[in-house]
Design a protein around this motif. Structure first.
Motif, PDB file in Angstrom:
ATOM      1  N   ASP A 195       1.378   3.189  -6.674  1.00 54.05           N
ATOM      2  CA  ASP A 195       1.084   3.821  -7.956  1.00 54.05           C
ATOM      3  C   ASP A 195       0.187   5.038  -7.745  1.00 54.05           C
ATOM      4  OD1 ASP A 195       2.490   1.777  -9.168  1.00 54.05           O
ATOM      5  OD2 ASP A 195       0.705   0.578  -9.619  1.00 54.05           O
ATOM      6  N   GLY A 196      -0.112   5.728  -8.854  1.00 53.29           N
ATOM      7  CA  GLY A 196      -0.992   6.883  -8.785  1.00 53.29           C
ATOM      8  C   GLY A 196      -2.454   6.476  -8.878  1.00 53.29           C
ATOM      9  N   PHE A 197      -3.315   7.380  -8.452  1.00 56.14           N
ATOM     10  CA  PHE A 197      -4.751   7.132  -8.555  1.00 56.14           C
ATOM     11  C   PHE A 197      -5.397   8.315  -9.250  1.00 56.14           C
ATOM     12  CE2 PHE A 197      -9.146   7.145  -7.091  1.00 56.14           C
ATOM     13  CZ  PHE A 197      -9.504   5.849  -7.421  1.00 56.14           C
ATOM     14  N   PHE A 198      -6.166   8.004 -10.287  1.00 55.90           N
ATOM     15  CA  PHE A 198      -6.781   9.068 -11.078  1.00 55.90           C
ATOM     16  C   PHE A 198      -8.293   8.992 -10.957  1.00 55.90           C
ATOM     17  CE2 PHE A 198      -8.350  11.292 -14.782  1.00 55.90           C
ATOM     18  CZ  PHE A 198      -7.447  12.345 -14.934  1.00 55.90           C
ATOM     19  N   ALA A 199      -8.904  10.073 -10.517  1.00 53.89           N
ATOM     20  CA  ALA A 199     -10.367  10.145 -10.438  1.00 53.89           C
ATOM     21  C   ALA A 199     -10.839  10.996 -11.605  1.00 53.89           C
ATOM     22  CB  ALA A 199     -10.809  10.749  -9.115  1.00 53.89           C
ATOM     23  N   ASN A 200     -11.503  10.355 -12.523  1.00 50.82           N
ATOM     24  CA  ASN A 200     -11.958  11.030 -13.730  1.00 50.82           C
ATOM     25  C   ASN A 200     -12.720  12.296 -13.380  1.00 50.82           C
ATOM     26  OD1 ASN A 200     -13.876  11.817 -15.734  1.00 50.82           O
ATOM     27  ND2 ASN A 200     -13.321   9.991 -16.861  1.00 50.82           N
TER      28      ASN A 200
END
Lengths: 395, 233
Positions: A195-200
């Motif tokens: 899956d994707g990884f999102f760093a705020n």
């Protein structure tokens, strides 16, 4: 690369006019903002999830469905969907439904949430937040990839012979991003599933995010989903744009000074120097955003926070105009020019369908007739494979 | 790696001093301990470097760090200095039956794992001997929370102590204890053998400094992250 906006759905007093929008006004404004985002050429609109005032977005799929009906192209997402306090079965059902209605223009970002009382309000234990998130996602993933699920875990009633309906559009689940600030287990789970990884990315020091993203990239490759550079990374950011740097700072300062998220402490100049916040001319926004790539490597999705801190709707729409006309086209060009070969594009429904089926027609599940007991059993669909070992509930 | 090898014999001492004046009695106590450490290190042929971080000039930035979550550049420097230590001296004045607010504010913003197995000397000063137990009651508990290795002897100086020869004796003793803990390399050994078993997050300055080693990918949570399950309760 995708560019878009994300909102936390705050309803904040405008410190300049003194007006606080009503819930009704702010909800209508959110739809206007999303439609405008598509008009100015953005790729993504994402909305948060909250369960207390002063926020409005308790039911993101309802809002996103309304937006889907008024748009043609923009991808609708969340920032974030609470994987802890929502029942993963409901997430599976609601987002699959939304995905059908939006004809595939849906993905979602999972997060644990940072409002402590939400856990007890929904009958959960915040001390178990991390294992709860991990277990819930394992179940969500199965509900979207297996027609019939037998499942038993620690935090939810067991499931026997359960089929989450509707099945994802084309039997391809919405792409999932996992959002985290500092938790390696979340990065590991994102990597494991590809899956994707999102760093705020909103608060620095950026070194924290940098190492978490690096870990995710390594583990993504470890699990055989591609090279570390092909991992799917998204970043947040905040921007206020005006024709000149001075104008932007003068216009945004009263909003900055009044916003609780900035802590009423450090000056705007300190924030600009030390965090991803951009307040300035289009060129300044462009330069700062390009620096994210140097920190994190080539990435797939950039979301900007544009509608917070009490900025009135008219201003937000003007901001989007500037973002779409003067910032994003340059960023697209510059990011593309700097991009290493072989870097993945952000997954879309079309690309995921193509990856799964090639040129073959996608699967379209058609249910078998009801047996009369409302239990579908091992073969709920005409093409369901096998059907092994389901234990029926006693009727 | 060659850097590590070269500096491994040198003991890097970092003192955190929350004294309020320039110079403060807290800083005086720190300096006396550093002098004793230098003397003893020299006697045993050990190289020693010392850095003192004064918290007073950081007060405003620390307050902003606490209220906004934004770590300012000077606080970041102090955190980085702390993360590079082999042994730490933690020194605070006592005003009202507790460690000073400034001292606590700094230790409220450090990373949770940066003091893991770290040799620490506990120092406090006060205007009256009645505050003597603050060191053992409060500071020892605080550093136990950080899983630091506090030196067995605490160093407290409250009023009359400054006229007592036993303050020097205790200072010598604390220096010997801190040096013994640092020289025995107990911290790198603990982190080396057990580092992976400490659950740590990616906010760890200890990670950045090369410790406490790699993540434990075999933990229960990591197995759950990769499709495994927890034992049902």
């Amino acid at each position: 690369m995708q560019f878009g906006i994300f909102s936390v759905s705050d309803i904040t007093r405008d410190p300049v006019s003194g007006d606080t929008p009503s819930e009704a006004e702010r909800i209508r404004a959110a739809v206007r903002i999303a439609v405008k985002a598509e008009e100015v050429g953005l790729d993504v609109f994402a909305i948060g999830e909250h369960h207390n005032p002063p926020f409005f977005s308790s039911s993101p799929t309802t809002l996103l469905a309304a937006i889907a009906a008024q748009t043609q192209r923009i991808v609708l997402s969340t920032s974030t969907t609470l994987i802890t306090t929502n029942d993963p079965v409901r997430i599976a059902e609601e987002y699959a439904m939304l995905q059908h209605l939006a004809e595939g223009r849906v993905d979602l970002m999972l997060g644990r949430g940072n409002t402590a009382p939400v856990y007890p309000w929904f009958g959960k234990d915040i001390r178990e937040g991390l294992p709860l998130a991990l277990e819930n996602y394992n179940l969500l993933h199965r509900l979207w990839t297996e027609d019939v699920v037998d499942w038993e875990g620690r935090y939810r009633t067991a499931l026997q012979g359960f089929t989450s309906i509707p099945r994802p559009l084309d039997d391809v689940p919405p792409f999932v991003w996992h959002g985290s600030i500092r938790t390696p287990e979340i990065a590991e789970q994102a990597a494991y599933y590809g899956d994707g990884f999102f760093a705020n990315n909103i608060f620095w020091p950026k070194q924290h995010f940098q190492r978490l993203v690096q870990f995710y990239r390594q583990r993504f490759a470890h699990y055989g989903h591609g090279t570390p550079e092909q991992a799917v990374v998204g970043l947040g950011g905040q921007a206020y744009i005006a024709k000149t740097s001075q104008q932007a700072k003068a216009e945004f300062r009263p909003y900055f000074d009044a916003a609780p998220v900035y802590g009423n402490g450090p000056s705007m100049e300190e924030y600009l120097a030390q965090t991803p916040l951009s307040v300035g001319s289009p060129q300044e926004i462009i330069d700062k955003t390009l620096s994210f790539r140097e920190t994190f490597g080539d990435y797939q999705r950039q979301l900007f926070l544009m509608d917070h801190a009490g900025l009135p709707l008219g201003t937000v729409l003007d901001q989007l105009e500037l973002l779409g006309s003067e910032v994003i086209p340059v960023l697209r060009r510059e990011m593309a020019a700097r991009r290493a070969p072989g870097v993945a594009e952000a997954p879309t429904h079309a690309s995921l369908v193509h990856a799964k089926y090639g040129n073959v027609e996608p699967r379209q599940p058609r249910p078998n007739p009801n047996r009369g007991d409302n239990v579908t059993g091992t073969s709920p669909y005409q093409d369901t494979e096998g059907g092994a070992g389901v234990q029926y509930p006693a009727l | 790696m060659s850097d590590t090898a070269q500096t491994s014999d040198r003991v890097r001492v970092v003192a955190i001093s929350a004294g309020m004046s320039d110079s403060s009695s807290t800083r005086m106590l720190v300096d006396r301990l550093l002098a004793a450490l230098h003397t003893q290190a020299k006697e045993s042929g050990r190289e020693l470097s010392a850095q003192v971080v004064e918290l007073r000039p950081l007060a405003a930035e620390l307050a902003q760090t606490v209220t906004s979550g934004l770590v300012g550049p000077r606080v970041q420097d102090a955190l980085d200095t702390l993360a590079g230590a082999d042994a730490v001296i933690a020194a605070t004045p006592v005003y009202r039956a507790g460690v000073s607010g400034l001292f606590k504010m700094f230790f409220d913003v450090i990373e949770g794992d940066v003091l893991l197995a770290m040799p620490v000397a506990l120092l406090a000063t006060a205007g009256t001997p009645r505050h003597a137990l603050v060191v053992d009651d409060q500071m020892r508990a605080l550093f136990a929370y950080f899983r630091a290795l506090s030196a067995p002897t605490s160093l407290f100086a409250g009023g009359p102590d400054w006229g007592s020869a036993s303050l020097s004796t205790r200072t010598e003793r604390v220096a010997a204890e801190l040096l013994a803990l640092a020289e025995s390399r107990v911290r790198p050994r603990i982190l080396g053998t057990a580092g992976a078993h400490y659950r740590h997050t990616f906010d760890g300055a200890a990670d950045a400094a090369g410790t406490p080693g790699s993540l434990d990918l075999g933990s229960d949570l990591m197995r759950l992250a990769t499709g495994g399950s927890l034992d049902p309760e």
